[in-house]
Structure formats: C-alpha cells, structure tokens
Design a protein around this motif. Structure first.
Motif, PDB file in Angstrom:
ATOM      1  N   ASP A 171      24.958  67.309  34.663  1.00 17.60           N
ATOM      2  CA  ASP A 171      25.799  68.082  35.592  1.00 17.60           C
ATOM      3  C   ASP A 171      25.307  69.511  35.745  1.00 17.60           C
ATOM      4  OD1 ASP A 171      27.412  65.920  36.087  1.00 17.60           O
ATOM      5  OD2 ASP A 171      28.963  66.491  34.635  1.00 17.60           O
ATOM      6  N   THR A 172      24.786  70.087  34.666  1.00 19.28           N
ATOM      7  CA  THR A 172      24.286  71.465  34.716  1.00 19.28           C
ATOM      8  C   THR A 172      22.774  71.527  34.956  1.00 19.28           C
ATOM      9  OG1 THR A 172      24.234  71.381  32.291  1.00 19.28           O
ATOM     10  CG2 THR A 172      26.093  72.504  33.302  1.00 19.28           C
ATOM     11  N   HIS A 173      22.180  70.401  35.372  1.00 18.73           N
ATOM     12  CA  HIS A 173      20.777  70.312  35.804  1.00 18.73           C
ATOM     13  C   HIS A 173      19.774  70.593  34.679  1.00 18.73           C
ATOM     14  CE1 HIS A 173      21.949  71.047  40.328  1.00 18.73           C
ATOM     15  NE2 HIS A 173      22.705  70.146  39.722  1.00 18.73           N
ATOM     16  N   PHE A 174      20.173  70.341  33.434  1.00 20.42           N
ATOM     17  CA  PHE A 174      19.208  70.420  32.337  1.00 20.42           C
ATOM     18  C   PHE A 174      18.268  69.213  32.374  1.00 20.42           C
ATOM     19  CE2 PHE A 174      21.574  73.861  30.801  1.00 20.42           C
ATOM     20  CZ  PHE A 174      21.005  74.382  29.669  1.00 20.42           C
ATOM     21  N   ILE A 175      18.800  68.070  32.753  1.00 16.98           N
ATOM     22  CA  ILE A 175      17.998  66.844  32.851  1.00 16.98           C
ATOM     23  C   ILE A 175      18.243  66.226  34.225  1.00 16.98           C
ATOM     24  CG2 ILE A 175      17.958  66.392  30.366  1.00 16.98           C
ATOM     25  CD1 ILE A 175      20.278  64.488  30.708  1.00 16.98           C
ATOM     26  N   GLN A 176      17.312  65.389  34.685  1.00 22.95           N
ATOM     27  CA  GLN A 176      17.462  64.757  35.989  1.00 22.95           C
ATOM     28  C   GLN A 176      16.885  63.347  35.961  1.00 22.95           C
ATOM     29  OE1 GLN A 176      14.961  67.518  38.299  1.00 22.95           O
ATOM     30  NE2 GLN A 176      13.530  65.828  38.604  1.00 22.95           N
ATOM     31  N   ARG A 177      17.247  62.577  36.997  1.00 23.76           N
ATOM     32  CA  ARG A 177      16.739  61.207  37.090  1.00 23.76           C
ATOM     33  C   ARG A 177      15.280  61.213  37.521  1.00 23.76           C
ATOM     34  NH1 ARG A 177      21.272  57.373  39.907  1.00 23.76           N
ATOM     35  NH2 ARG A 177      19.941  55.785  38.991  1.00 23.76           N
ATOM     36  N   CYS A 178      14.539  60.219  37.063  1.00 21.93           N
ATOM     37  CA  CYS A 178      13.131  60.078  37.455  1.00 21.93           C
ATOM     38  C   CYS A 178      13.042  59.441  38.845  1.00 21.93           C
ATOM     39  CB  CYS A 178      12.390  59.203  36.442  1.00 21.93           C
ATOM     40  SG  CYS A 178      12.387  59.877  34.785  1.00 21.93           S
ATOM     41  N   PRO A 179      11.981  59.733  39.585  1.00 21.43           N
ATOM     42  CA  PRO A 179      11.774  59.042  40.869  1.00 21.43           C
ATOM     43  C   PRO A 179      11.623  57.538  40.664  1.00 21.43           C
ATOM     44  CG  PRO A 179      10.320  60.937  40.659  1.00 21.43           C
ATOM     45  CD  PRO A 179      10.947  60.735  39.329  1.00 21.43           C
ATOM     46  N   LEU A 180      12.086  56.759  41.638  1.00 22.31           N
ATOM     47  CA  LEU A 180      12.061  55.302  41.540  1.00 22.31           C
ATOM     48  C   LEU A 180      11.230  54.697  42.654  1.00 22.31           C
ATOM     49  CD1 LEU A 180      15.881  54.774  40.886  1.00 22.31           C
ATOM     50  CD2 LEU A 180      14.066  54.724  39.180  1.00 22.31           C
ATOM     51  N   VAL A 181      10.813  53.454  42.459  1.00 23.29           N
ATOM     52  CA  VAL A 181      10.111  52.705  43.517  1.00 23.29           C
ATOM     53  C   VAL A 181      11.162  52.190  44.496  1.00 23.29           C
ATOM     54  CG1 VAL A 181       8.588  50.766  44.021  1.00 23.29           C
ATOM     55  CG2 VAL A 181       8.333  52.018  41.863  1.00 23.29           C
ATOM     56  N   PRO A 182      11.050  52.528  45.790  1.00 24.99           N
ATOM     57  CA  PRO A 182      12.066  52.063  46.751  1.00 24.99           C
ATOM     58  C   PRO A 182      12.032  50.543  46.911  1.00 24.99           C
ATOM     59  CG  PRO A 182      10.225  53.075  47.899  1.00 24.99           C
ATOM     60  CD  PRO A 182       9.987  53.298  46.439  1.00 24.99           C
ATOM     61  N   GLU A 183      13.156  49.983  47.272  1.00 20.37           N
ATOM     62  CA  GLU A 183      13.236  48.531  47.469  1.00 20.37           C
ATOM     63  C   GLU A 183      12.364  48.112  48.658  1.00 20.37           C
ATOM     64  OE1 GLU A 183      17.234  47.306  47.900  1.00 20.37           O
ATOM     65  OE2 GLU A 183      17.862  48.054  45.935  1.00 20.37           O
ATOM     66  N   ALA A 184      11.616  47.019  48.472  1.00 17.45           N
ATOM     67  CA  ALA A 184      10.697  46.546  49.513  1.00 17.45           C
ATOM     68  C   ALA A 184      11.480  46.019  50.714  1.00 17.45           C
ATOM     69  CB  ALA A 184       9.784  45.463  48.956  1.00 17.45           C
TER      70      ALA A 184
ATOM     71  N   LEU B  58       6.653  56.651  44.550  1.00 15.94           N
ATOM     72  CA  LEU B  58       7.938  56.953  43.924  1.00 15.94           C
ATOM     73  C   LEU B  58       8.753  57.872  44.822  1.00 15.94           C
ATOM     74  CD1 LEU B  58       6.737  57.579  40.257  1.00 15.94           C
ATOM     75  CD2 LEU B  58       7.572  55.459  41.266  1.00 15.94           C
ATOM     76  N   VAL B  59      10.027  57.580  44.946  1.00 12.66           N
ATOM     77  CA  VAL B  59      10.924  58.344  45.807  1.00 12.66           C
ATOM     78  C   VAL B  59      12.121  58.797  44.985  1.00 12.66           C
ATOM     79  CG1 VAL B  59      12.372  58.280  47.876  1.00 12.66           C
ATOM     80  CG2 VAL B  59      10.223  57.013  47.831  1.00 12.66           C
ATOM     81  N   VAL B  60      12.542  60.041  45.203  1.00 17.74           N
ATOM     82  CA  VAL B  60      13.732  60.556  44.528  1.00 17.74           C
ATOM     83  C   VAL B  60      14.730  61.011  45.588  1.00 17.74           C
ATOM     84  CG1 VAL B  60      12.712  62.870  44.279  1.00 17.74           C
ATOM     85  CG2 VAL B  60      14.605  62.179  42.799  1.00 17.74           C
ATOM     86  N   ASN B  61      15.948  60.565  45.439  1.00 17.44           N
ATOM     87  CA  ASN B  61      17.013  60.950  46.348  1.00 17.44           C
ATOM     88  C   ASN B  61      17.709  62.179  45.778  1.00 17.44           C
ATOM     89  OD1 ASN B  61      19.194  61.203  48.035  1.00 17.44           O
ATOM     90  ND2 ASN B  61      19.819  59.056  47.931  1.00 17.44           N
ATOM     91  N   GLU B  62      17.657  63.293  46.520  1.00 19.01           N
ATOM     92  CA  GLU B  62      18.219  64.542  46.011  1.00 19.01           C
ATOM     93  C   GLU B  62      19.711  64.432  45.723  1.00 19.01           C
ATOM     94  OE1 GLU B  62      17.255  68.006  48.217  1.00 19.01           O
ATOM     95  OE2 GLU B  62      15.106  67.625  48.192  1.00 19.01           O
ATOM     96  N   MET B  63      20.397  63.587  46.466  1.00 19.37           N
ATOM     97  CA  MET B  63      21.837  63.404  46.249  1.00 19.37           C
ATOM     98  C   MET B  63      22.124  62.730  44.908  1.00 19.37           C
ATOM     99  SD  MET B  63      23.386  64.683  48.890  1.00 19.37           S
ATOM    100  CE  MET B  63      25.001  63.941  48.875  1.00 19.37           C
ATOM    101  N   GLU B  64      21.174  61.881  44.452  1.00 21.48           N
ATOM    102  CA  GLU B  64      21.383  61.121  43.210  1.00 21.48           C
ATOM    103  C   GLU B  64      20.594  61.683  42.031  1.00 21.48           C
ATOM    104  OE1 GLU B  64      20.308  57.142  44.104  1.00 21.48           O
ATOM    105  OE2 GLU B  64      21.990  56.787  45.477  1.00 21.48           O
ATOM    106  N   MET B  65      19.907  62.828  42.238  1.00 18.47           N
ATOM    107  CA  MET B  65      19.019  63.353  41.206  1.00 18.47           C
ATOM    108  C   MET B  65      19.757  63.680  39.910  1.00 18.47           C
ATOM    109  SD  MET B  65      16.370  66.562  41.489  1.00 18.47           S
ATOM    110  CE  MET B  65      15.548  65.927  42.936  1.00 18.47           C
ATOM    111  N   TYR B  66      20.989  64.170  40.033  1.00 15.04           N
ATOM    112  CA  TYR B  66      21.746  64.560  38.846  1.00 15.04           C
ATOM    113  C   TYR B  66      22.969  63.684  38.626  1.00 15.04           C
ATOM    114  CZ  TYR B  66      18.752  68.610  39.461  1.00 15.04           C
ATOM    115  OH  TYR B  66      17.662  69.426  39.603  1.00 15.04           O
ATOM    116  N   MET B  67      22.968  62.494  39.235  1.00 19.02           N
ATOM    117  CA  MET B  67      24.059  61.546  39.022  1.00 19.02           C
ATOM    118  C   MET B  67      23.710  60.608  37.872  1.00 19.02           C
ATOM    119  SD  MET B  67      25.248  60.547  42.889  1.00 19.02           S
ATOM    120  CE  MET B  67      26.323  59.255  42.273  1.00 19.02           C
TER     121      MET B  67
END
Length: 499
Positions: free
Chosen positions: A153-166, A180-189
């Motif tokens: 929540d405080t942006h100390f850690i974030q999700r890794c980029p993922l391979v998008p669904e084919a 690899l693609v990272v969705n900014e909306m889900e980066m800290y979810m």
C-alpha cells in the motif's frame, strides 16, 4: 557511465553474486545491449554459464531483455539498479523502523531473492520469526500477510510484470522471449490469498539472536524542534503514495488532514498545530509552503528546496574539512552573493588580501569555484575586464559524486583485502564455533567446552577482535558515503529536470 561507476558496479556484483555473474554484468555495462551469441563470444565463457548468469541478473532486476524486430533477444544491464545494491541495508533498516521485524524480514527476503511469490515470502518470514520466539509460541501467517499488504500500500514493494494472456491461436509458435506487461492499476494490489497456518521451527542448535523482535518504547519529547520535525514527517508519510519521486513538491495537504494524521499519543491541539505550520511556512528556508486557505490552510513540502539545502550543506562541509573554516566562509559568501570580485571577497569575508587570493586560487585549482570574465571592451584586455568568482553547484556536486563512487570502491577493496589476509584465522574461528555449538547441543561438560575454546590462542583472539573492529568501521564508512551519494544524486536529478 564513468570508470569509477563501472568499477563500483563490478565490485558489488562480485561481492553479492560471484565472479561469473560479475564478468557478464560488467561486460554488459561496458558494451551496452547485446544478444546472447555476442556475450558468449566476447566473454569467452560457455553458453550455459552465460545463460545462468543472465538468469540471476534478470531475477534480481539488474538486466532487462528486449525482443528485436529481426527475432533475436538483446540483454541490457541496468547500472543504476546495480549501484542501488549499496543501499540495501538502508532499505531493510527503514522497513524495520516503520513496520517492525516482520517488515524488515519481508524486505530482506525480497532483496535476497529478487522476485518471490507472496505465499513463499509469508511462509519464509513466519518460519524465521517463529524460530526467534520462545518455545510454544508461533507467528501466524495472517500477521505477516497484513504487514505485506501495508508494504504494498505504501509502495515499498510491487507486483512483477506478467506475460499477457494469449489472444491468438493456441497452435502458434511461442516467441523467442516473452513480453512482460505490468498494469499500473494493479502494480500495488495484493491478491487475496487465504493463507492459513503458523511458522515452523527448524530442528537445529543454531540460535541466531539477530532477528529477535524487540519492542522499545521511545518517550516523545514535545519541544519545538521535535514537534516541527514530527509535523513534517507526518506530511511526508501522507504524501509518499500520492507524490512522484521526481516531483518538486508534495501534493497540497490541509491543516485538518495533517491534524488527523498525527501519530496517536502526540498531544498537541489544532491551534498549536496551526501555529507550527505558520512558523514553518514563514521560515527563510521555505521547506514548507502555504498553498491556499481552504480546509484550515493548504500546505506543501518543497522537496527541491530541501534537497538543495542538504546538498549545499554537504558541499560546505567538504570545503571546510579539506581547506579549513576560512575557505568555507568564502565558499558560503559566493553561494550567497552569486558573483564577486576578489576585492569584494576580501571585504565581505574580512580576510587579508594575500590570504584571500591564495584561498581563491586553491579552490579554483580544485574546480570548487570558477572564474568568469566580463570584458568592458571587445579586445578582452585584462585592465578592462571584470574577473568574477562564482560557485557552479551542479558541477561541484557531480565532481564530488564521482569521488564518492571511488571512495566506496576503495572501501570494498579494503574490506576484501582484510578478509583475505585473515582467511585462515576466520576459517579456524568458524570451525571452533561449529564444534562448540554441536558439543553444547549434546550436553558437553564445561571443562570440555573450555578446552575447545582454548584452541584459539590469545594473540589470535586479539587479531580477530582487531579485524572485526576494522570491518565494522569500513561498513559504517560505506553507509555514510552512500548517504552522501543519495543526497547528491537526488539533487543532481532534480536540478537537471528543472533546467
């Protein structure tokens, strides 16, 4: 990329990942982005070794890859991220300060492994905390999960980029490398995982007390300076998610929001808070600025001015340490007045002409101050030319940053030398400690333990103590120099963006 930075990157890679990874990483830093075939050819290493080294570097986000139009993959080293390895202890300490031992161990595990699944981190941290607890007590997974969520929540850690669904046909051949693609909306979810369980103890005799949770209550002294610093700290904590790291100032915060966000137990009234905020806004340093009257008054923290003041204080201290207090007085005078002739420097600084001339020349030869010529006539005749001394803060900061990189590299080399010189003694000490631990676990008598301890003689024990002191001094020096590097890098980056 300077030679000092390349050397420091090489030393950090060697210290943390070994010689093979160091060779591949340093080659990519020097040569730029290259495909696998070129890396194998230039380094003279086997393709298997190169692949494993690249895997390690990619796992730790120190190398990125990109699929080219021709169909081959190019690998590129991230030098800035390699240099951040130097700051890992500070990251861990900050997490410990804000989120106690659980936050410390989560950040430590992620830094050690590069990328990890949340479930694996939670399980590992719970096990480590359980080992340090008293018999019969365990750490629940849910407690670790809650701290993990707070760190995200405080942006100390974030999700890794993922391979998008084919989206294409399933029988299509896979690409040479995944995009690899990272969705900014889900980066800290954080995903909702039902992690149920408790930490487990390892059945071993090794009791490491370094991670023992400690709860120390610090008394809060509500004097003027501490109250002001706590208000600014609260404003920074409120802005850490909403403000970009490159922003010149924080988002505006109302007086009412700041009052509600003050730490519990910090007993100051709303009226006193408004008085402090007004004092901070009227301060000549202008760290806090007023941005409007709504909500009891809107306030911002001027990050650029704060960084400039920190960098200027660092530069002043360097001048004072190297050239003395009189040179520091001239340096501060030039910072304040911008441009001065030699006669003006003598008068304002109240220093005799000969001494002022020597000091100015000494700082000019070291590129700390610079000389600007302003001719009255086109022929640039010396008798009809103004010679003005000035300080180019950005250039001086860059020069000092370069020297800091050299200093850290020298400190690392010195630590390696000290360890290498005492390698046999360190190995002997480790063997003795291992024997003692195993004998204590089997319930050996005190006389037997004393006999094993005496295997290390008094001079050897004295040598070990001396080595420990020296290594601790080197480590502390590294942290101090890294603090200076952080201030100078932040100041240079923010200044360049404003130009």
């Amino acid at each position: 990329m300077t030679q000092a930075e390349i050397k420091l990157c090489s030393l950090l890679l060697q210290e943390h990942f070994g010689e093979i990874v160091d060779k591949i990483g340093t080659h990519l830093i020097q040569a730029g982005s290259q495909p696998l075939r070129m890396i194998t050819h230039d380094t003279g290493m086997s393709p298997d070794q190169v692949k494993k080294a690249l895997c390690v570097l990619i796992q730790h986000n120190l190398v990125t890859y990109q699929l080219q139009k021709r169909g081959f993959v190019e690998y590129e080293a991230q030098c800035d991220r390699v240099l951040r390895i130097l700051r890992y202890p500070r990251y861990i300490y900050t997490a410990k300060t804000l989120y106690s031992d659980t936050g410390e161990l989560i950040v430590e595990e992620l830094l050690l492994n590069g990328k990890m699944a949340m479930s694996a981190v939670v399980q590992k941290v719970a096990d480590r905390l359980t080992e340090t607890m008293e018999d019969g007590k365990t750490m629940d997974y849910s407690e670790v999960s809650n701290t993990f969520v707070r760190l995200a929540d405080t942006h100390f850690i974030q999700r890794c980029p993922l391979v998008p669904e084919a989206s294409g046909p399933s029988d299509a051949p896979p690409p040479p490398a995944p995009t690899l693609v990272v969705n900014e909306m889900e980066m800290y979810m954080v995903p909702k995982l039902n992690l149920v369980g408790k930490g487990k103890r390892r059945h071993s005799c090794d009791d490491d007390g370094n991670d023992e949770p400690k709860t120390k209550k610090q008394k809060q002294d509500t004097d003027s300076k501490e109250t002001s610093s706590e208000i600014v700290r609260t404003m920074l904590r409120m802005s850490e998610v909403t403000t970009s790291s490159s922003a010149p100032s924080t988002q505006p915060l109302s007086s009412n929001e700041i009052f509600r966000s003050l730490p519990t137990g910090y007993n100051i009234s709303k009226q006193v808070l408004d008085q402090y905020l007004t004092l901070l806004a009227d301060d000549p340093l202008e760290f806090v600025g007023k941005h409007g009257e709504s909500g009891g008054g809107m306030f911002v923290i001027n990050l650029y001015k704060a960084l400039t003041s920190l960098a200027t204080a660092t530069l002043e201290s360097v001048v004072q340490e190297r050239f003395g207090s009189r040179c520091a007085r001239i340096f501060r005078l030039l910072l304040q007045k911008k441009h001065l002739e030699q006669k003006q420097v003598e008068d304002f600084a109240m220093i005799p002409a000969k001494e002022a001339k020597d000091m100015l020349y000494k700082m000019l030869s070291e590129n700390i101050v610079s000389l600007q010529e302003i001719p009255k006539t086109p022929d640039h005749a010396p008798s009809r030319t103004f010679y003005l001394y000035t300080v180019k803060t950005l250039a001086f900061a860059r020069m000092l940053l370069h020297r800091c990189y050299k200093s850290v590299a020298n400190l690392i080399e010195r630590r390696q030398y000290e360890t290498k010189e005492n390698k046999r003694l360190l190995e002997k000490s480790q063997r003795v400690e291992a024997i003692l631990a195993s004998m204590q676990a089997t319930g050996a008598e005190e006389a037997q333990l004393q006999e094993i301890e005496e295997m290390i003689t008094a001079p050897e024990r004295q040598q070990l103590e001396s080595l420990k002191r020296n290594v601790n001094k080197i480590d502390a020096s590294e942290n101090q120099v890294d603090e200076t590097i952080f201030i100078l890098e932040s100041y240079i980056d923010s200044t360049v963006k404003r130009i």
